[in-house]
Design a protein around this motif. Structure first.
Motif, mmCIF file in Angstrom:
data_model
loop_
_atom_site.group_PDB
_atom_site.id
_atom_site.type_symbol
_atom_site.label_atom_id
_atom_site.label_comp_id
_atom_site.label_asym_id
_atom_site.label_seq_id
_atom_site.Cartn_x
_atom_site.Cartn_y
_atom_site.Cartn_z
ATOM 1 N N ALA A 63 -14.987 22.108 7.448
ATOM 2 C CA ALA A 63 -14.646 23.533 7.531
ATOM 3 C C ALA A 63 -15.231 24.319 6.357
ATOM 4 N N ASN A 64 -15.266 23.718 5.176
ATOM 5 C CA ASN A 64 -15.751 24.404 3.976
ATOM 6 C C ASN A 64 -16.848 23.552 3.344
ATOM 7 N N ASP A 76 -10.568 32.646 2.315
ATOM 8 C CA ASP A 76 -9.626 31.764 3.009
ATOM 9 C C ASP A 76 -8.281 31.734 2.283
ATOM 10 N N GLY A 99 -19.271 24.317 1.260
ATOM 11 C CA GLY A 99 -19.456 24.537 -0.182
ATOM 12 C C GLY A 99 -18.480 23.713 -1.000
ATOM 13 N N GLY A 100 -17.214 23.716 -0.606
ATOM 14 C CA GLY A 100 -16.198 22.923 -1.309
ATOM 15 C C GLY A 100 -16.462 21.436 -1.171
ATOM 16 N N CYS A 135 -8.403 27.344 -4.854
ATOM 17 C CA CYS A 135 -9.861 27.539 -4.962
ATOM 18 C C CYS A 135 -10.556 26.346 -5.623
ATOM 19 N N MET A 142 -21.816 32.458 6.986
ATOM 20 C CA MET A 142 -21.045 31.301 7.434
ATOM 21 C C MET A 142 -21.507 30.840 8.809
ATOM 22 N N GLU A 174 -24.725 29.043 8.352
ATOM 23 C CA GLU A 174 -24.490 27.717 7.768
ATOM 24 C C GLU A 174 -23.977 26.753 8.832
ATOM 25 N N ARG A 175 -23.061 27.212 9.680
ATOM 26 C CA ARG A 175 -22.525 26.361 10.750
ATOM 27 C C ARG A 175 -23.648 25.933 11.701
ATOM 28 N N GLY A 230 -10.674 23.444 -3.043
ATOM 29 C CA GLY A 230 -12.026 23.826 -2.636
ATOM 30 C C GLY A 230 -12.108 24.924 -1.586
ATOM 31 N N LEU A 231 -11.034 25.711 -1.423
ATOM 32 C CA LEU A 231 -11.066 26.793 -0.434
ATOM 33 C C LEU A 231 -11.868 27.979 -0.962
ATOM 34 N N LYS A 232 -12.463 28.732 -0.049
ATOM 35 C CA LYS A 232 -13.164 29.952 -0.428
ATOM 36 C C LYS A 232 -12.125 31.044 -0.685
#
Length: 196
Positions: free
Chosen positions: A70-71, A152, A73-74, A143, A5, A8-9, A147-149
């Motif tokens: 924040a996410n 999270d 992937g989502g 999820c 993560m 990725e950030r 779209g949350l991991k």
């Protein structure tokens, strides 16, 4: 996971500043996932390749906003799903136009038919989700709708990540069983499933 993560950030921050090499890294990491999803739904290599191009062009054009997500992937899943659905509508429209131009048969309003089928399928999926026990339903929604991991969701619900994983697995299994029982529109049901 934390390290990934953080990386990725960092990559997103570099992209926001116009770093093309960082964007190439992001592209290399996600292109096959985007392509695979689009190909599964559209059943067309050229159409899936076009989705990949459109999605990554959009990401580049909106690169400054990426650091605020924040996410990622989502966020990416939502963009890919929307572009794929739009491509499906475009294909349906092209098929309709082809029919009107090249056949002297009864007109078939493909767009209307697809719209009806889409609504029926969405309702079927909603019905399947409604049959889930409350905790499974909540975990699935967080999820796959929000779209949350998984980690999270675990933090938000104050439960262990393993519990989230179990709830999610059981929810997906129950939804698939429900869809199998309504197999006449199972294929389009998969369109609404972004279960990767």
């Amino acid at each position: 996971m934390e390290k990934e993560m953080a990386m990725e950030r960092l990559v997103l921050a570099k992209i926001a500043n116009g770093d093309e090499q960082a964007f190439a890294i992001l592209y290399k990491f996600y292109r096959n996932k985007v392509y695979g999803y689009a190909l599964k739904i559209l059943q067309s290599t050229p159409a899936a390749q076009e989705i990949v191009q459109e999605v990554f062009i959009k990401l580049w054009l909106k690169r400054v906003e990426l650091v605020e997500i924040a996410n990622f992937g989502g966020f990416l899943r939502v963009i890919v799903r929307n572009h794929t659905l739009n491509a499906l509508k475009k294909i349906a429209l092209q098929q309709k136009n082809y029919t009107l131009l090249h056949q002297n048969q009864t007109e078939v309003d493909t767009a209307t038919e697809n719209s009806i089928q889409y609504r029926e399928t969405k309702k079927l999926l909603d019905d399947a989700i409604e049959t889930l026990p409350p905790q499974q339903k909540l975990v699935y929604s967080l999820c796959h709708v929000d779209g949350l991991k998984q980690k999270d969701v675990a933090s938000k619900l104050n439960i262990s990540p393993l519990t989230v994983k179990v709830h999610l697995r059981e929810a997906v299994k129950a939804i698939r069983i429900y869809l199998d029982q309504h197999h006449e529109i199972k294929t389009l049901g998969l369109l609404l499933f972004f279960l990767k």
